[in-house]
Design an enzyme around this catalytic site. Structure first.
Site, PDB file in Angstrom:
ATOM      1  N   PHE A 247     -15.188   4.195   7.500  1.00  0.00           N
ATOM      2  CA  PHE A 247     -13.821   4.528   7.055  1.00  0.00           C
ATOM      3  C   PHE A 247     -13.671   4.502   5.528  1.00  0.00           C
ATOM      4  CE2 PHE A 247     -13.845  -0.039   8.220  1.00  0.00           C
ATOM      5  CZ  PHE A 247     -13.454  -0.615   7.007  1.00  0.00           C
TER       6      PHE A 247
ATOM      7  N   GLU B 149      -9.990 -10.048  -6.814  1.00  0.00           N
ATOM      8  CA  GLU B 149      -9.059  -8.924  -6.626  1.00  0.00           C
ATOM      9  C   GLU B 149      -7.898  -8.987  -7.617  1.00  0.00           C
ATOM     10  OE1 GLU B 149     -10.176  -8.587  -1.880  1.00  0.00           O
ATOM     11  OE2 GLU B 149      -8.216  -9.367  -2.450  1.00  0.00           O
TER      12      GLU B 149
ATOM     13  N   LYS C 123       0.824  -1.215   0.000  1.00  0.00           N
ATOM     14  CA  LYS C 123       0.000   0.000   0.000  1.00  0.00           C
ATOM     15  C   LYS C 123       0.860   1.269   0.000  1.00  0.00           C
ATOM     16  CE  LYS C 123      -3.850  -2.320   2.297  1.00  0.00           C
ATOM     17  NZ  LYS C 123      -4.881  -2.223   3.361  1.00  0.00           N
TER      18      LYS C 123
ATOM     19  N   THR D 212      -5.173  -6.852  10.834  1.00  0.00           N
ATOM     20  CA  THR D 212      -5.456  -5.574  10.159  1.00  0.00           C
ATOM     21  C   THR D 212      -4.900  -4.391  10.947  1.00  0.00           C
ATOM     22  OG1 THR D 212      -7.503  -6.531   9.323  1.00  0.00           O
ATOM     23  CG2 THR D 212      -7.324  -4.130   9.241  1.00  0.00           C
TER      24      THR D 212
ATOM     25  N   HIS E   2      -2.036  -5.549   1.750  1.00  0.00           N
ATOM     26  CA  HIS E   2      -3.330  -6.237   1.689  1.00  0.00           C
ATOM     27  C   HIS E   2      -3.086  -7.718   1.404  1.00  0.00           C
ATOM     28  CE1 HIS E   2      -7.513  -7.034   0.573  1.00  0.00           C
ATOM     29  NE2 HIS E   2      -7.041  -7.680  -0.476  1.00  0.00           N
TER      30      HIS E   2
ATOM     31  N   ARG F 281      -1.959 -14.551   5.008  1.00  0.00           N
ATOM     32  CA  ARG F 281      -2.557 -13.699   6.043  1.00  0.00           C
ATOM     33  C   ARG F 281      -1.829 -13.859   7.377  1.00  0.00           C
ATOM     34  NH1 ARG F 281      -7.309 -10.943   4.861  1.00  0.00           N
ATOM     35  NH2 ARG F 281      -8.342 -11.325   6.839  1.00  0.00           N
TER      36      ARG F 281
ATOM     37  N   TYR G 123     -12.737  -1.139  -3.280  1.00  0.00           N
ATOM     38  CA  TYR G 123     -13.216  -1.286  -1.896  1.00  0.00           C
ATOM     39  C   TYR G 123     -14.733  -1.204  -1.777  1.00  0.00           C
ATOM     40  CZ  TYR G 123      -8.450  -1.387  -0.225  1.00  0.00           C
ATOM     41  OH  TYR G 123      -7.164  -1.766   0.022  1.00  0.00           O
TER      42      TYR G 123
ATOM     43  N   ARG H  86       2.860  -6.389   8.950  1.00  0.00           N
ATOM     44  CA  ARG H  86       2.183  -5.209   9.519  1.00  0.00           C
ATOM     45  C   ARG H  86       2.795  -4.801  10.857  1.00  0.00           C
ATOM     46  NH1 ARG H  86      -3.774  -7.212   7.632  1.00  0.00           N
ATOM     47  NH2 ARG H  86      -3.949  -5.971   5.729  1.00  0.00           N
TER      48      ARG H  86
HETATM   49  P1  CMP Z   1      -7.405  -4.524   4.189  1.00  0.00           P
HETATM   50  O1  CMP Z   1      -7.922  -5.568   5.122  1.00  0.00           O
HETATM   51  O2  CMP Z   1      -6.268  -4.820   3.313  1.00  0.00           O
HETATM   52  O3  CMP Z   1      -8.638  -3.993   3.311  1.00  0.00           O
HETATM   53  C1  CMP Z   1      -9.626  -3.177   3.935  1.00  0.00           C
HETATM   54  C2  CMP Z   1      -8.909  -2.000   4.514  1.00  0.00           C
HETATM   55  O4  CMP Z   1      -9.700  -1.060   5.176  1.00  0.00           O
HETATM   56  C3  CMP Z   1      -7.959  -2.481   5.628  1.00  0.00           C
HETATM   57  O5  CMP Z   1      -6.945  -3.256   5.076  1.00  0.00           O
HETATM   58  C4  CMP Z   1      -7.540  -1.148   6.190  1.00  0.00           C
HETATM   59  O6  CMP Z   1      -6.610  -0.474   5.315  1.00  0.00           O
HETATM   60  C5  CMP Z   1      -8.877  -0.426   6.144  1.00  0.00           C
HETATM   61  N1  CMP Z   1      -9.564  -0.524   7.446  1.00  0.00           N
HETATM   62  C6  CMP Z   1     -10.111  -1.623   7.995  1.00  0.00           C
HETATM   63  N2  CMP Z   1     -10.680  -1.322   9.188  1.00  0.00           N
HETATM   64  C7  CMP Z   1     -10.485  -0.003   9.382  1.00  0.00           C
HETATM   65  C8  CMP Z   1     -10.828   0.906  10.413  1.00  0.00           C
HETATM   66  N3  CMP Z   1     -11.512   0.504  11.500  1.00  0.00           N
HETATM   67  N4  CMP Z   1     -10.446   2.190  10.290  1.00  0.00           N
HETATM   68  C9  CMP Z   1      -9.778   2.599   9.185  1.00  0.00           C
HETATM   69  N5  CMP Z   1      -9.412   1.776   8.157  1.00  0.00           N
HETATM   70  C10 CMP Z   1      -9.761   0.501   8.258  1.00  0.00           C
END
Ligand code: CMP
Length: 139
Positions: free
Chosen positions: A59, A128, A11, A93, A117, A87, A51, A104
């Site tokens: 968000f 995707e 990203k 996340t 991601h 993963r 998305y 991460r």
């Molecule tokens: P990813 O799981 O790759 O794809 C969905 C994305 O949304 C996640 O990574 C984050 O970049 C973003 N995301 C998920 N949850 C939140 C949150 N609570 N607040 C802000 N961004 C989020």
């Protein structure tokens, strides 16, 4: 049966910070083979499309701004049990919850700018991957 293909993208936060090389090395050192890769940038409109499943989330708008703010590196990866094992490699996340040594944990800035991601199912890996690679069916 679990497939052997997953989709990932590094990203804008991680690419902008100069961490893409280190992340790609971790991916390869963990046994994943890169079978397609691009260096590109999403327009705001393309980020909104990618998305779309999160459209109702609070968000969503910030996420689309962020994901179109800089360069990204989408890739198709091959390995046994690719989706689940990848993963594990990237971690949770929210980087605050990501296990030590995960991508991460090492490189993410925040729950939004979380470095990388990883698809959450074989089906989504196909969807995707096709978003970025028009010849996805060859994998
Ligand atoms: P990813 O799981 O790759 O794809 C969905 C994305 O949304 C996640 O990574 C984050 O970049 C973003 N995301 C998920 N949850 C939140 C949150 N609570 N607040 C802000 N961004 C989020």
């Amino acid at each position: 049966m679990a497939g052997n293909i997953t989709f990932t993208m590094i990203k804008p936060d991680a690419v902008g910070a100069g961490n893409s090389g280190a992340i790609i090395k971790m991916i390869e050192d963990s046994g994943f083979k890169i079978i397609a890769m691009k260096y590109t940038r999403l327009s705001r409109k393309r980020a909104e499309q990618f998305y779309m499943v999160h459209k109702e989330r609070p968000f969503y708008n910030d996420l689309c701004d962020y994901m179109s703010s800089g360069n990204i590196i989408p890739m198709i990866l091959e390995n046994n049990n690719a989706v689940e094992d990848f993963r594990k490699l990237i971690g949770a996340t929210n980087p605050q919850d990501a296990a030590e040594g995960t991508i991460r944990n090492l490189f993410a800035e925040s729950i939004e700018a979380n470095a990388i991601h990883g698809s959450d199912s074989d089906e989504n890996a196909g969807i995707e991957g096709s978003f970025f690679f028009s010849d996805m069916e060859r994998f």
